[in-house]
Write a protein that holds these residues in place. Structure first.
Motif, PDB file in Angstrom:
ATOM      1  N   ILE A  12      -2.295  -3.865   7.636  1.00 22.11           N
ATOM      2  CA  ILE A  12      -3.075  -4.263   6.459  1.00 22.11           C
ATOM      3  C   ILE A  12      -2.593  -3.433   5.277  1.00 22.11           C
ATOM      4  O   ILE A  12      -2.551  -2.207   5.355  1.00 22.11           O
ATOM      5  CB  ILE A  12      -4.586  -4.033   6.674  1.00 22.11           C
ATOM      6  CG1 ILE A  12      -5.077  -4.816   7.900  1.00 22.11           C
ATOM      7  CG2 ILE A  12      -5.368  -4.439   5.433  1.00 22.11           C
ATOM      8  CD1 ILE A  12      -6.511  -4.501   8.282  1.00 22.11           C
ATOM      9  N   SER A  85       0.562 -12.741   3.509  1.00 26.83           N
ATOM     10  CA  SER A  85      -0.277 -12.621   4.704  1.00 26.83           C
ATOM     11  C   SER A  85       0.147 -13.682   5.710  1.00 26.83           C
ATOM     12  O   SER A  85       0.063 -14.880   5.434  1.00 26.83           O
ATOM     13  CB  SER A  85      -1.758 -12.805   4.349  1.00 26.83           C
ATOM     14  OG  SER A  85      -2.200 -11.779   3.492  1.00 26.83           O
ATOM     15  N   ALA A 111      -1.647  -8.547   6.905  1.00 30.70           N
ATOM     16  CA  ALA A 111      -2.712  -8.976   5.997  1.00 30.70           C
ATOM     17  C   ALA A 111      -2.541  -8.233   4.681  1.00 30.70           C
ATOM     18  O   ALA A 111      -2.481  -6.997   4.676  1.00 30.70           O
ATOM     19  CB  ALA A 111      -4.083  -8.692   6.600  1.00 30.70           C
ATOM     20  N   ASN A 113      -4.332  -7.522   1.245  1.00 30.54           N
ATOM     21  CA  ASN A 113      -5.658  -7.616   0.632  1.00 30.54           C
ATOM     22  C   ASN A 113      -5.603  -7.350  -0.874  1.00 30.54           C
ATOM     23  O   ASN A 113      -4.780  -6.561  -1.323  1.00 30.54           O
ATOM     24  CB  ASN A 113      -6.614  -6.618   1.288  1.00 30.54           C
ATOM     25  CG  ASN A 113      -6.961  -7.009   2.713  1.00 30.54           C
ATOM     26  OD1 ASN A 113      -6.797  -8.161   3.106  1.00 30.54           O
ATOM     27  ND2 ASN A 113      -7.441  -6.049   3.483  1.00 30.54           N
TER      28      ASN A 113
END
Lengths: 114, 114
Positions: A12, A85, A111, A113
């Motif tokens: 992430i 992503s 991912a 963000n």
């Protein structure tokens, strides 16, 4: 045994940051290695292919490297975007006479963000 | 479009029923591959066609699985007497020529066995 191992399993990061995904292969004899991007609910799409003689290859914000000595490849994503992503999968081809095989890694789930 | 087309996109069926999955490869692509991808897992190779012949069917998990390709084009993957563990996304890919060429994937058939 021919194997392709990817790391990390998942990652992430924040939008705009860089990241590097790893693919280690124990494929012999080695022919080439390919990186794919797989968006959720879609099939994988080829990003780049690395052959034995190539060290670095870029495709936009994606840069793949190959170290044939250590049998490692990396995929570096620069200035990540939300659309990055996805799952990133590498596969390696072995070319032993008539026994041409593709060996797939399990992928890294990325991912990005906001 | 000119991409690999798979149908149906989703299939829900009861345990014990037979299912047929279809793949329309890119025109002119002689190689065709079937893969299975379970949730959170990597691509599992099932079978490879070169033209209408299947030189490598080593990945078919049991004799309930079969595939054929006709006219060097459309392929069908048939699963007989489906089991719950058959639930997965079934991906088809095609490529020009031999193993190692970039594979172009369809978006898969998501199969759910109740």
């Amino acid at each position: 045994k021919n194997q392709v191992e990817q790391s990390p399993q998942s990652l992430i990061i924040l939008e705009g940051k860089n990241c590097t995904l790893q693919c280690n292969y124990t494929v012999s004899p080695f022919s080439n290695l390919r990186w794919y991007k797989q968006d959720t609910g879609r099939g994988p799409v080829s990003l780049t292919i690395m052959t034995f003689s190539e060290n670095t290859k870029s495709n936009g914000r994606y840069t793949a490297t190959l170290d044939a000595d250590t049998k490692q490849s990396s995929l570096h994503i620069t200035a990540s975007q939300l659309s990055d992503s996805a799952s990133y999968i590498c596969d390696s081809r072995t070319n032993a006479g008539n026994n041409r095989k593709l060996i797939w890694g399990l992928g890294t789930s990325l991912a990005v963000n906001p | 479009g000119a991409g690999v087309s798979q149908s149906p996109s989703n299939k829900v069926t009861e345990k014990g029923k037979d299912v047929e999955l279809r793949c329309d490869p890119i025109s002119g692509h002689t190689a065709l591959y079937w893969y299975r991808q379970s949730l959170g897992q990597g691509l599992e190779f099932l079978i490879y066609f070169q033209g209408n012949s299947a030189p490598d069917k080593s990945g078919l998990p049991s004799d309930r699985f079969s595939a054929e390709r006709t006219g060097g084009s459309v392929s069908t993957l048939t699963i007989q007497r489906t089991q719950q563990e058959d639930s997965a996304v079934y991906l088809c890919a095609s490529s020009v020529g031999q193993v190692g060429r970039p594979q172009h994937f369809g978006d898969g058939t998501r199969l759910s066995i109740l």
